[in-house]
Design a protein around this motif. Structure first.
Motif, PDB file in Angstrom:
ATOM      1  N   ILE A  27       0.833  -1.204   0.000  1.00  0.00           N
ATOM      2  CA  ILE A  27       0.000   0.000   0.000  1.00  0.00           C
ATOM      3  C   ILE A  27       0.869   1.256   0.000  1.00  0.00           C
ATOM      4  CG2 ILE A  27      -1.598   1.363   1.417  1.00  0.00           C
ATOM      5  CD1 ILE A  27      -2.821  -1.352   2.282  1.00  0.00           C
ATOM      6  N   ASP A  28       0.486   2.197  -0.826  1.00  0.00           N
ATOM      7  CA  ASP A  28       1.109   3.515  -0.890  1.00  0.00           C
ATOM      8  C   ASP A  28       0.154   4.492  -0.189  1.00  0.00           C
ATOM      9  OD1 ASP A  28       2.092   6.038  -1.535  1.00  0.00           O
ATOM     10  OD2 ASP A  28       2.741   5.433  -3.549  1.00  0.00           O
ATOM     11  N   ARG A  29       0.420   4.815   1.065  1.00  0.00           N
ATOM     12  CA  ARG A  29      -0.478   5.682   1.835  1.00  0.00           C
ATOM     13  C   ARG A  29      -0.575   7.076   1.226  1.00  0.00           C
ATOM     14  NH1 ARG A  29       1.822   6.300   7.223  1.00  0.00           N
ATOM     15  NH2 ARG A  29      -0.166   7.222   7.865  1.00  0.00           N
ATOM     16  N   GLN A  30       0.530   7.587   0.718  1.00  0.00           N
ATOM     17  CA  GLN A  30       0.506   8.918   0.125  1.00  0.00           C
ATOM     18  C   GLN A  30      -0.385   8.962  -1.112  1.00  0.00           C
ATOM     19  OE1 GLN A  30       4.521  10.223  -0.578  1.00  0.00           O
ATOM     20  NE2 GLN A  30       5.056  10.298   1.596  1.00  0.00           N
ATOM     21  N   ALA A  31      -0.349   7.891  -1.905  1.00  0.00           N
ATOM     22  CA  ALA A  31      -1.199   7.845  -3.095  1.00  0.00           C
ATOM     23  C   ALA A  31      -2.669   7.741  -2.702  1.00  0.00           C
ATOM     24  CB  ALA A  31      -0.802   6.669  -3.987  1.00  0.00           C
ATOM     25  N   LEU A  32      -2.965   7.011  -1.632  1.00  0.00           N
ATOM     26  CA  LEU A  32      -4.342   6.936  -1.151  1.00  0.00           C
ATOM     27  C   LEU A  32      -4.815   8.311  -0.682  1.00  0.00           C
ATOM     28  CD1 LEU A  32      -4.402   3.586   0.882  1.00  0.00           C
ATOM     29  CD2 LEU A  32      -5.319   4.021  -1.402  1.00  0.00           C
ATOM     30  N   THR A  33      -3.955   9.029   0.038  1.00  0.00           N
ATOM     31  CA  THR A  33      -4.311  10.372   0.494  1.00  0.00           C
ATOM     32  C   THR A  33      -4.552  11.301  -0.681  1.00  0.00           C
ATOM     33  OG1 THR A  33      -3.114  10.139   2.580  1.00  0.00           O
ATOM     34  CG2 THR A  33      -3.461  12.376   1.772  1.00  0.00           C
ATOM     35  N   GLU A  65       1.930   5.192  24.957  1.00  0.00           N
ATOM     36  CA  GLU A  65       3.301   4.714  24.769  1.00  0.00           C
ATOM     37  C   GLU A  65       3.356   3.196  24.662  1.00  0.00           C
ATOM     38  OE1 GLU A  65       5.560   6.285  27.956  1.00  0.00           O
ATOM     39  OE2 GLU A  65       5.563   8.349  27.190  1.00  0.00           O
ATOM     40  N   GLN A  66       2.426   2.515  25.334  1.00  0.00           N
ATOM     41  CA  GLN A  66       2.391   1.059  25.272  1.00  0.00           C
ATOM     42  C   GLN A  66       1.576   0.540  24.091  1.00  0.00           C
ATOM     43  OE1 GLN A  66       1.327  -0.794  29.059  1.00  0.00           O
ATOM     44  NE2 GLN A  66       1.866   1.091  30.155  1.00  0.00           N
ATOM     45  N   VAL A  67       0.443   1.212  23.828  1.00  0.00           N
ATOM     46  CA  VAL A  67      -0.516   0.680  22.865  1.00  0.00           C
ATOM     47  C   VAL A  67      -0.166   1.036  21.427  1.00  0.00           C
ATOM     48  CG1 VAL A  67      -2.935   0.744  22.150  1.00  0.00           C
ATOM     49  CG2 VAL A  67      -2.356   0.629  24.577  1.00  0.00           C
ATOM     50  N   GLU A  68       0.296   2.257  21.191  1.00  0.00           N
ATOM     51  CA  GLU A  68       0.533   2.690  19.809  1.00  0.00           C
ATOM     52  C   GLU A  68       1.506   1.776  19.057  1.00  0.00           C
ATOM     53  OE1 GLU A  68      -0.263   5.451  17.741  1.00  0.00           O
ATOM     54  OE2 GLU A  68      -1.739   6.430  19.015  1.00  0.00           O
ATOM     55  N   PRO A  69       2.684   1.453  19.606  1.00  0.00           N
ATOM     56  CA  PRO A  69       3.585   0.551  18.868  1.00  0.00           C
ATOM     57  C   PRO A  69       2.942  -0.806  18.581  1.00  0.00           C
ATOM     58  CG  PRO A  69       4.753   1.622  20.673  1.00  0.00           C
ATOM     59  CD  PRO A  69       3.297   1.909  20.871  1.00  0.00           C
ATOM     60  N   ALA A  70       2.164  -1.310  19.550  1.00  0.00           N
ATOM     61  CA  ALA A  70       1.513  -2.603  19.351  1.00  0.00           C
ATOM     62  C   ALA A  70       0.491  -2.538  18.219  1.00  0.00           C
ATOM     63  CB  ALA A  70       0.847  -3.055  20.650  1.00  0.00           C
ATOM     64  N   LEU A  71      -0.260  -1.443  18.148  1.00  0.00           N
ATOM     65  CA  LEU A  71      -1.266  -1.311  17.099  1.00  0.00           C
ATOM     66  C   LEU A  71      -0.620  -1.214  15.721  1.00  0.00           C
ATOM     67  CD1 LEU A  71      -3.739   1.162  18.840  1.00  0.00           C
ATOM     68  CD2 LEU A  71      -4.076  -1.286  18.420  1.00  0.00           C
ATOM     69  N   TRP A  72       0.476  -0.479  15.622  1.00  0.00           N
ATOM     70  CA  TRP A  72       1.174  -0.420  14.330  1.00  0.00           C
ATOM     71  C   TRP A  72       1.686  -1.800  13.932  1.00  0.00           C
ATOM     72  CZ3 TRP A  72       0.715   3.356  11.003  1.00  0.00           C
ATOM     73  CH2 TRP A  72       0.483   4.667  11.432  1.00  0.00           C
ATOM     74  N   SER A  73       2.196  -2.561  14.886  1.00  0.00           N
ATOM     75  CA  SER A  73       2.744  -3.881  14.561  1.00  0.00           C
ATOM     76  C   SER A  73       1.659  -4.877  14.191  1.00  0.00           C
ATOM     77  CB  SER A  73       3.562  -4.420  15.748  1.00  0.00           C
ATOM     78  OG  SER A  73       2.726  -4.704  16.854  1.00  0.00           O
ATOM     79  N   ARG A  74       0.426  -4.685  14.741  1.00  0.00           N
ATOM     80  CA  ARG A  74      -0.673  -5.595  14.415  1.00  0.00           C
ATOM     81  C   ARG A  74      -1.230  -5.315  13.015  1.00  0.00           C
ATOM     82  NH1 ARG A  74       1.032  -6.391  19.047  1.00  0.00           N
ATOM     83  NH2 ARG A  74      -0.141  -7.331  20.765  1.00  0.00           N
ATOM     84  N   THR A  75      -0.983  -4.138  12.478  1.00  0.00           N
ATOM     85  CA  THR A  75      -1.432  -3.737  11.133  1.00  0.00           C
ATOM     86  C   THR A  75      -2.938  -3.939  10.974  1.00  0.00           C
ATOM     87  OG1 THR A  75       0.669  -4.690  10.394  1.00  0.00           O
ATOM     88  CG2 THR A  75      -0.763  -3.776   8.710  1.00  0.00           C
ATOM     89  N   VAL A  76      -3.711  -3.303  11.856  1.00  0.00           N
ATOM     90  CA  VAL A  76      -5.168  -3.385  11.738  1.00  0.00           C
ATOM     91  C   VAL A  76      -5.778  -2.053  11.296  1.00  0.00           C
ATOM     92  CG1 VAL A  76      -5.421  -5.252  13.405  1.00  0.00           C
ATOM     93  CG2 VAL A  76      -5.439  -2.882  14.208  1.00  0.00           C
ATOM     94  N   ALA A  77      -5.001  -0.973  11.362  1.00  0.00           N
ATOM     95  CA  ALA A  77      -5.506   0.327  10.924  1.00  0.00           C
ATOM     96  C   ALA A  77      -4.354   1.153  10.392  1.00  0.00           C
ATOM     97  CB  ALA A  77      -6.191   1.053  12.077  1.00  0.00           C
ATOM     98  N   LEU A  78      -4.553   1.735   9.224  1.00  0.00           N
ATOM     99  CA  LEU A  78      -3.579   2.654   8.644  1.00  0.00           C
ATOM    100  C   LEU A  78      -4.252   4.017   8.510  1.00  0.00           C
ATOM    101  CD1 LEU A  78      -1.931   0.489   5.821  1.00  0.00           C
ATOM    102  CD2 LEU A  78      -1.074   0.935   8.132  1.00  0.00           C
ATOM    103  N   PRO A  79      -4.019   4.932   9.457  1.00  0.00           N
ATOM    104  CA  PRO A  79      -4.587   6.273   9.322  1.00  0.00           C
ATOM    105  C   PRO A  79      -3.953   6.981   8.135  1.00  0.00           C
ATOM    106  CG  PRO A  79      -3.045   6.179  11.164  1.00  0.00           C
ATOM    107  CD  PRO A  79      -3.212   4.773  10.667  1.00  0.00           C
ATOM    108  N   LEU A  80      -4.752   7.767   7.431  1.00  0.00           N
ATOM    109  CA  LEU A  80      -4.278   8.420   6.206  1.00  0.00           C
ATOM    110  C   LEU A  80      -4.177   9.935   6.374  1.00  0.00           C
ATOM    111  CD1 LEU A  80      -6.352   6.276   3.685  1.00  0.00           C
ATOM    112  CD2 LEU A  80      -3.942   6.017   4.313  1.00  0.00           C
ATOM    113  N   TYR A  81      -5.308  10.601   6.643  1.00  0.00           N
ATOM    114  CA  TYR A  81      -5.282  12.058   6.788  1.00  0.00           C
ATOM    115  C   TYR A  81      -6.510  12.508   7.576  1.00  0.00           C
ATOM    116  CZ  TYR A  81      -8.764  12.006   3.009  1.00  0.00           C
ATOM    117  OH  TYR A  81      -9.891  11.759   2.248  1.00  0.00           O
ATOM    118  N   GLN A  82      -6.398  13.657   8.192  1.00  0.00           N
ATOM    119  CA  GLN A  82      -7.543  14.248   8.870  1.00  0.00           C
ATOM    120  C   GLN A  82      -8.353  15.023   7.844  1.00  0.00           C
ATOM    121  OE1 GLN A  82      -6.577  16.658  12.253  1.00  0.00           O
ATOM    122  NE2 GLN A  82      -8.711  17.155  12.716  1.00  0.00           N
TER     123      GLN A  82
END
Length: 575
Positions: free
Chosen positions: A320-326, A523-540
């Motif tokens: 996935i290219d996040r920048q292209a999706l944005t 600090e504990q949850v954010e790294p775990a969520l990125w490693s689980r790859t369940v959500a890719l935020p794109l832009y506000q």
């Protein structure tokens, strides 16, 4: 003979008249005429109204539903619905003194908040705004799927009332520091609790009554127009404007209307070309960016055989290219300047910092994806990846009618195809997507092939208490104690992402109840969520606000509220 004598007499009379006229110097009497009244064109008086150009006036309009999140929903809720707290200039919840006398924690054990409403606060049909409206919102938001802030409402154990419903006591099962974000945009329970169709029909097409400074005269979807008028039954100070008209138009049409003076304001989400056209209106109109309370997000749902494998989700992230999706979603518009690189907080939120891992590639890594697929037992046949002869074919969903999300879904489909992953795009109605297709279900429940959703491009809420956002996006459903001698039910996902991690849940619960500060939990949850790859935020998501020179008192509004939160101060210059 008789005829001759008549003629002679007439001639004699004429001769006498001429003689008399010759013997006097007086001029003949003046010719009297009636002057035609002259009229002068007068300029029609300027109506005390503001016309606001918008992208759309389409509903639903329920601010508590994920499916209804939009600029128009936020705008109408700001001026039509009462709220206990509203965001201050810095975004912190501040008691709304037009509705409330007080709201405070009155007991620590059990944790109790007491709300005291102003005795004159009433809906536009004269029914009081009272405890039943608190109860109705609590009952809906703790049980219905596809709603916002359910985690906070589920901590409420009981609501009681006294003084004819003007004093409301809310008892929580656990401490809840985020209580000030509850009971915003109250709904008229006396009209909605027995409404045909139930919660699904609430504010789907209109507002039955108002509890704010304006009332809704009507919404014409065909013409693309919504008319707001001053609420004559509003108990607080009347607003300066008589009327606000929200009128649909494309960027070019709205720009022309502002230039000609037919529109006085605009709130649009243009692409790059439209943004340039709107900027060209300066100094006739000022332009400012208004961040919305939503983050465009790609959810990689760990449900089903393929997506439950974390290696497959990592494959997709590598392709996935996040920048292209944005770029596909924003078209280079205002949202493109607000890239989202954290799992919970939005770019405009206080305390936002990027948490995306430093080693995350900026561009697709096809080699990494192929290596992971091979490790998972997949083989590439005729350019497509298969497992045991079954192609890897995923279902991508985007809500119908949301062009930016459908455009991103098509771009995602293209990116996966380049990497050899087949996919199918579906665009269900937003209400069906959030309340049924993405609704929590037991892990053992079978999912019909027609209802399977692997990836979703959709807006995720960004406003409110950060710990509540964390629980709402990634938390598990409350577990039910089993019968004596029987184990409790296994944790189940309770969010559109279909994600539940029992190892993370204690940290999420501690943040929600204040046992752990959100920053420490993140600090504990954010790294775990990125490693689980369940959500890719794109832009506000963001809009552009244009304010004509004839308007005063208009601003972008407090964080998450938007410009219509300041509509009670809007004024239009005369002439």
């Amino acid at each position: 003979m008789r005829v001759r004598r008549t003629v002679l007499r007439s001639a004699a009379a004429i001769a006498v008249a001429v003689s008399l006229a010759a013997c006097t110097n007086a001029p003949p009497p003046p010719l009297v005429t009636t002057e035609v009244a002259r009229t002068q064109a007068t300029k029609a008086p300027t109506l005390n109204e503001a016309v606001v150009g918008v992208d759309s006036v389409q509903g639903g309009y329920n601010p508590h539903k994920l499916a209804d999140q939009s600029t128009i929903t936020t705008a109408l809720a700001d001026v039509l619905l009462p709220s206990v707290f509203r965001p201050a200039a810095d975004g912190t919840p501040t008691l709304d003194g037009t509705l409330m006398v007080s709201a405070e924690v009155t007991s620590a054990e059990p944790y109790t908040v007491t709300y005291r409403l102003r005795p004159e606060a009433a809906w536009s049909d004269s029914a009081p705004i009272a405890a039943e409206d608190f109860v109705y919102l609590w009952e809906q938001l703790r049980t219905e799927p596809g709603v916002l802030d359910s985690a906070g409402y589920r901590l409420i154990g009981n609501i009681s009332a006294r003084e004819a419903g003007r004093v409301v006591e809310v008892t929580f099962t656990k401490p809840y520091p985020g209580w000030r974000t509850l009971f915003s945009d109250l709904l008229p329970a006396h009209l909605l609790k027995d409404m045909p169709g139930g919660w699904a029909s609430v504010l789907r097409d209109n507002f039955p009554v108002t509890g704010g400074p304006f009332s809704l005269k009507g919404i014409d979807r065909d013409r693309g127009e919504a008319v707001l008028e001053r609420n004559d039954r509003y108990w607080a100070a009347p607003v300066p404007l008589d009327r606000i008209i929200l009128r649909r138009g494309d960027t070019t049409g709205v720009a022309n209307a502002l230039r000609s003076g037919h529109n006085q304001l605009a709130l649009l989400s243009p692409d790059a070309a439209g943004q340039s056209a709107l900027k060209a209106l300066e100094p006739l109109a000022t332009t400012t960016t208004v961040p919305r309370s939503t983050v465009a997000t790609l959810l990689l749902r760990p449900v089903g055989t393929a997506m439950a494998d974390p290696r497959i989700r990592s494959v997709l992230a590598a392709l996935i290219d996040r920048q292209a999706l944005t770029a596909a979603g924003t078209g280079g518009g205002p949202g493109s300047a607000l890239p989202a690189n954290a799992q919970v907080l939005a770019p405009s939120a206080r305390g936002y910092t990027a948490t995306v891992p430093a080693n995350t590639p900026d561009k697709p890594d096809v080699a990494l994806a192929e290596n992971l697929l091979t490790q998972a037992g997949y083989t590439k046949v005729d350019g497509s990846w298969s497992l045991g002869g079954t192609p890897l074919n995923l279902v991508i969903a985007a809500p119908e009618g949301r062009k930016s999300y459908v455009d991103m879904a098509r771009e995602l489909q293209r990116q996966l195809s380049v990497g050899g992953v087949q996919s199918r795009l579906v665009t269900p109605d937003g209400a069906d997507l959030f309340t049924r297709l993405l609704a929590p279900r037991p892990a053992t429940a079978a999912v019909a092939e027609a209802d399977r959703i692997d990836l979703v491009l959709a807006p995720q809420p960004a406003a409110g208490d950060p710990a509540t956002l964390l629980a709402g996006r990634f938390g598990c459903a409350p577990t039910t104690p089993g019968e004596p001698g029987q184990p409790s039910t296994a944790p189940q996902a309770d969010n559109p992402a279909g994600f539940c991690d029992p190892g993370l849940q204690p940290t999420i619960d501690q943040a929600l109840t204040g046992e752990l500060a959100f920053t420490a939990a993140a600090e504990q949850v954010e790294p775990a969520l990125w490693s689980r790859t369940v959500a890719l935020p794109l832009y506000q998501e963001a809009d552009t606000l244009l304010t004509g020179r004839v308007m005063s008192g208009v601003s972008t509004g407090p964080p998450w509220a938007g410009p219509f939160a300041t509509a009670t101060q809007w004024r239009r210059a005369e002439g």
